[in-house]
Design an enzyme around this catalytic site. Structure first.
Site, PDB file in Angstrom:
ATOM      1  N   HIS A 152      50.656   7.036   6.862  1.00  0.00           N
ATOM      2  CA  HIS A 152      50.555   5.950   5.873  1.00  0.00           C
ATOM      3  C   HIS A 152      49.577   6.417   4.794  1.00  0.00           C
ATOM      4  O   HIS A 152      48.673   7.202   5.083  1.00  0.00           O
ATOM      5  CB  HIS A 152      50.005   4.723   6.612  1.00  0.00           C
ATOM      6  CG  HIS A 152      49.968   3.464   5.806  1.00  0.00           C
ATOM      7  ND1 HIS A 152      48.962   3.193   4.919  1.00  0.00           N
ATOM      8  CD2 HIS A 152      50.800   2.402   5.768  1.00  0.00           C
ATOM      9  CE1 HIS A 152      49.168   2.000   4.383  1.00  0.00           C
ATOM     10  NE2 HIS A 152      50.286   1.493   4.876  1.00  0.00           N
ATOM     11  N   ASP A 193      45.042   6.599  13.777  1.00  0.00           N
ATOM     12  CA  ASP A 193      45.377   5.372  13.063  1.00  0.00           C
ATOM     13  C   ASP A 193      46.255   4.546  14.002  1.00  0.00           C
ATOM     14  O   ASP A 193      47.430   4.866  14.204  1.00  0.00           O
ATOM     15  CB  ASP A 193      46.114   5.752  11.759  1.00  0.00           C
ATOM     16  CG  ASP A 193      46.763   4.563  11.083  1.00  0.00           C
ATOM     17  OD1 ASP A 193      46.791   3.466  11.670  1.00  0.00           O
ATOM     18  OD2 ASP A 193      47.265   4.741   9.954  1.00  0.00           O
ATOM     19  N   GLN A 238      49.828   0.608  14.117  1.00  0.00           N
ATOM     20  CA  GLN A 238      51.138   0.209  14.651  1.00  0.00           C
ATOM     21  C   GLN A 238      51.233   0.359  16.165  1.00  0.00           C
ATOM     22  O   GLN A 238      52.318   0.232  16.725  1.00  0.00           O
ATOM     23  CB  GLN A 238      52.255   1.037  13.977  1.00  0.00           C
ATOM     24  CG  GLN A 238      52.367   0.841  12.485  1.00  0.00           C
ATOM     25  CD  GLN A 238      52.809  -0.568  12.085  1.00  0.00           C
ATOM     26  OE1 GLN A 238      53.359  -1.323  12.900  1.00  0.00           O
ATOM     27  NE2 GLN A 238      52.561  -0.942  10.846  1.00  0.00           N
ATOM     28  N   LYS A 246      47.812  -7.057  12.495  1.00  0.00           N
ATOM     29  CA  LYS A 246      49.005  -6.484  13.139  1.00  0.00           C
ATOM     30  C   LYS A 246      48.965  -6.726  14.645  1.00  0.00           C
ATOM     31  O   LYS A 246      49.764  -6.211  15.402  1.00  0.00           O
ATOM     32  CB  LYS A 246      49.106  -4.991  12.835  1.00  0.00           C
ATOM     33  CG  LYS A 246      49.321  -4.707  11.328  1.00  0.00           C
ATOM     34  CD  LYS A 246      49.646  -3.277  11.084  1.00  0.00           C
ATOM     35  CE  LYS A 246      49.445  -2.832   9.663  1.00  0.00           C
ATOM     36  NZ  LYS A 246      50.433  -3.327   8.710  1.00  0.00           N
ATOM     37  N   CYS A 283      54.556   2.546   1.993  1.00  0.00           N
ATOM     38  CA  CYS A 283      53.271   3.262   1.839  1.00  0.00           C
ATOM     39  C   CYS A 283      53.309   4.613   2.549  1.00  0.00           C
ATOM     40  O   CYS A 283      52.285   5.052   3.112  1.00  0.00           O
ATOM     41  CB  CYS A 283      52.085   2.433   2.336  1.00  0.00           C
ATOM     42  SG  CYS A 283      51.897   0.871   1.498  1.00  0.00           S
TER      43      CYS A 283
HETATM   44  N1  C6P Z   1      51.236  -0.930   7.131  1.00  0.00           N
HETATM   45  C1  C6P Z   1      53.437  -1.810   6.654  1.00  0.00           C
HETATM   46  O1  C6P Z   1      54.211  -2.653   6.166  1.00  0.00           O
HETATM   47  P1  C6P Z   1      45.763  -2.316   6.563  1.00  0.00           P
HETATM   48  O2  C6P Z   1      46.481  -2.659   5.294  1.00  0.00           O
HETATM   49  O3  C6P Z   1      44.458  -1.651   6.292  1.00  0.00           O
HETATM   50  O4  C6P Z   1      45.675  -3.450   7.512  1.00  0.00           O
HETATM   51  O5  C6P Z   1      46.702  -1.252   7.332  1.00  0.00           O
HETATM   52  C2  C6P Z   1      47.081  -0.069   6.658  1.00  0.00           C
HETATM   53  C3  C6P Z   1      47.996   0.737   7.520  1.00  0.00           C
HETATM   54  C4  C6P Z   1      47.536   1.939   8.041  1.00  0.00           C
HETATM   55  N2  C6P Z   1      48.278   2.668   8.864  1.00  0.00           N
HETATM   56  C5  C6P Z   1      49.501   2.291   9.254  1.00  0.00           C
HETATM   57  C6  C6P Z   1      50.282   3.141  10.217  1.00  0.00           C
HETATM   58  C7  C6P Z   1      50.037   1.101   8.757  1.00  0.00           C
HETATM   59  O6  C6P Z   1      51.251   0.714   9.140  1.00  0.00           O
HETATM   60  C8  C6P Z   1      49.280   0.313   7.851  1.00  0.00           C
HETATM   61  C9  C6P Z   1      49.853  -0.929   7.242  1.00  0.00           C
HETATM   62  C10 C6P Z   1      51.962  -2.067   6.594  1.00  0.00           C
HETATM   63  O7  C6P Z   1      53.866  -0.810   7.199  1.00  0.00           O
HETATM   64  C11 C6P Z   1      51.531  -2.480   5.228  1.00  0.00           C
HETATM   65  S1  C6P Z   1      51.676  -1.177   4.050  1.00  0.00           S
END
Ligand code: C6P
Length: 412
Positions: A130, A207, A210, A233, A371
């Site tokens: 991401h 990270d 997910q 999440k 992203c």
């Molecule tokens: N992915 C998606 O629709 P934040 O925004 O900081 O809570 O998470 C960022 C992020 C980082 N790593 C991974 C693997 C992610 O999936 C995400 C967030 C969302 O896939 C929003 S772009």
């Protein structure tokens, strides 16, 4: 134990009662919410905890010498302990509250990177990261004269471990990789990657945005140095997340931001810093959200990760089998080990149009590059349509989705 679980099975109808948001019509059709990888919905207990806090306990934490402040502080710290237990960390002090996965990774890149990255060093990420696990590393590599290297993936969307072996060397100082890909669903072999990283003396950051609501996570078993995730999440509030770091490493890192809470003593000439985790928590945090997050963790714990994973795997297999039978549909991301994410393309239909038409039928999916633009470049595509499932989704919702998709495809 609540009644949302029967033996080892998920009682989805009972679970859905906790989510008022799911019981509505969108564009005249019952809502089918398949955008869980972006953010999942919140059970009533999380919403109630937010309201309860503001109605009864609202006070600033760690500072006050009054009852409300003590109560708020105790509840806030209870969540830290809940996160510690949830991911199997040694100590609650190894859990730092942040705004989310993005801020957690920025914290490490900025604080650890400034101290430990030097000219000629290398940071290794994967093709399926991401942007939140790419850009902070790009920024710090540029600043420190280090090089960003990328682990390649195969057509199915799996990291090619033999190639990783070749990329790792004594120059590698950090391996930063997701536990599960938000776009492909791939579950990465973290334990193996941690061993490989440590063998050359590198640290590993995972990270977990997910993975935490879908997979069993134990940072000690995985032996990772850092682990980041987002509450939103995990059926929790938005704008909140956490960073796990091994005590020995966190203690060597300088503060990320300056302000209240992160200090021991301040004068105009010098400041001494607080102990971990407070050293990394400058300013008043999102107290209500942290307190409510405990309810989200309890929700997941009550269901049991194993039960959640088994149920979501059923949904994934069911959805994948149905989509594979539709003409002009191509699934992007066919790894052997996946979380409940299905990204796909439909020949001749732009993903933005598809998303709009599905929305017109009450079905919420995400479209675009998710992203992960470098990953889209790898597959030579602009974007996909992504359906991602949570524990409250059903096979009958997948049927509705498949009927809608077929209808759209035959019209265009
Ligand atoms: N992915 C998606 O629709 P934040 O925004 O900081 O809570 O998470 C960022 C992020 C980082 N790593 C991974 C693997 C992610 O999936 C995400 C967030 C969302 O896939 C929003 S772009």
């Amino acid at each position: 134990m609540s009644n949302i679980l029967t033996d080892t099975h998920i009682d989805v109808e009972n679970i859905r009662k906790e989510f008022q948001v799911l019981h509505q019509e969108v564009n005249g059709k019952p809502l089918v919410y398949f955008d869980n990888a972006a953010t999942n919905q919140k059970p009533q207990r999380v919403i109630d905890a937010l309201v309860h806090y503001y109605q009864n306990d609202n006070a600033n934490i760690h500072r006050g010498a009054h009852t409300l402040a003590d109560r708020a502080t105790a509840k806030f710290e209870e969540t830290r302990k809940a996160v510690q237990a949830f991911i199997g960390a040694n100590e609650a002090e190894e859990i730092i509250f942040t705004k989310g996965t993005s801020e957690s990774i920025n914290l490490v890149a900025s604080s650890w990177g400034r101290k430990f990255l030097n000219e000629g060093d290398e940071v290794l990420i994967s093709t399926m990261e991401h942007h939140s696990n790419i850009v902070p590393w790009q920024m710090i590599c540029k600043e420190r004269g280090a090089t960003l290297k990328v682990m390649p993936i195969n057509e199915a969307g799996e990291i090619i471990l033999e190639e990783v072996e070749k990329l790792l060397s004594e120059k590698t100082k950090m391996v930063a990789v997701n536990h599960a890909s938000n776009t492909l669903g791939t579950i990465n072999p973290i334990e193996k990657l941690a061993k490989m990283a440590h063998a050359v003396g590198a640290k590993i950051l995972v990270d977990g945005a997910q993975s935490t609501s879908h997979l069993e996570v134990n940072v000690k078993d995985l032996n990772v140095d850092f682990f980041a995730s987002s509450a939103h999440k995990m059926y929790g509030p938005t704008g909140l997340g956490f960073l796990y770091g091994k005590r020995g490493i966190l203690e060597k890192m300088p503060p990320y931001q300056g302000g209240g809470e992160m200090i021991k003593d301040v004068s105009f000439t010098e400041t001494t810093y607080n102990d971990i985790p407070y050293k990394f928590e400058a300013g008043t945090p999102s107290i209500a959200d942290v307190i409510a997050f405990k309810q989200a963790i309890d929700f997941i714990n009550e269901l049991g990760k194993e039960n959640i994973a088994a149920y979501e795997q059923e949904l994934l297999a069911y959805g994948t089998a149905q989509l594979m039978q539709i003409d002009r549909v191509r699934i992007i991301g066919t790894a052997k080990e996946k979380v409940s994410v299905i990204s796909f393309e439909v020949e001749g239909i732009h993903h933005f149009d598809l998303g709009m038409w599905l929305d017109a039928k009450g079905i919420a999916v995400r479209t675009g590059h998710h992203c992960t633009q470098p990953l889209m470049d790898h597959y030579c595509i602009e974007g996909t349509t992504r359906a991602s499932f949570a524990v409250y989704n059903t096979k009958s919702e997948i049927d509705t989705f498949v009927v809608a998709l077929k209808d759209i495809i035959t019209k265009f």
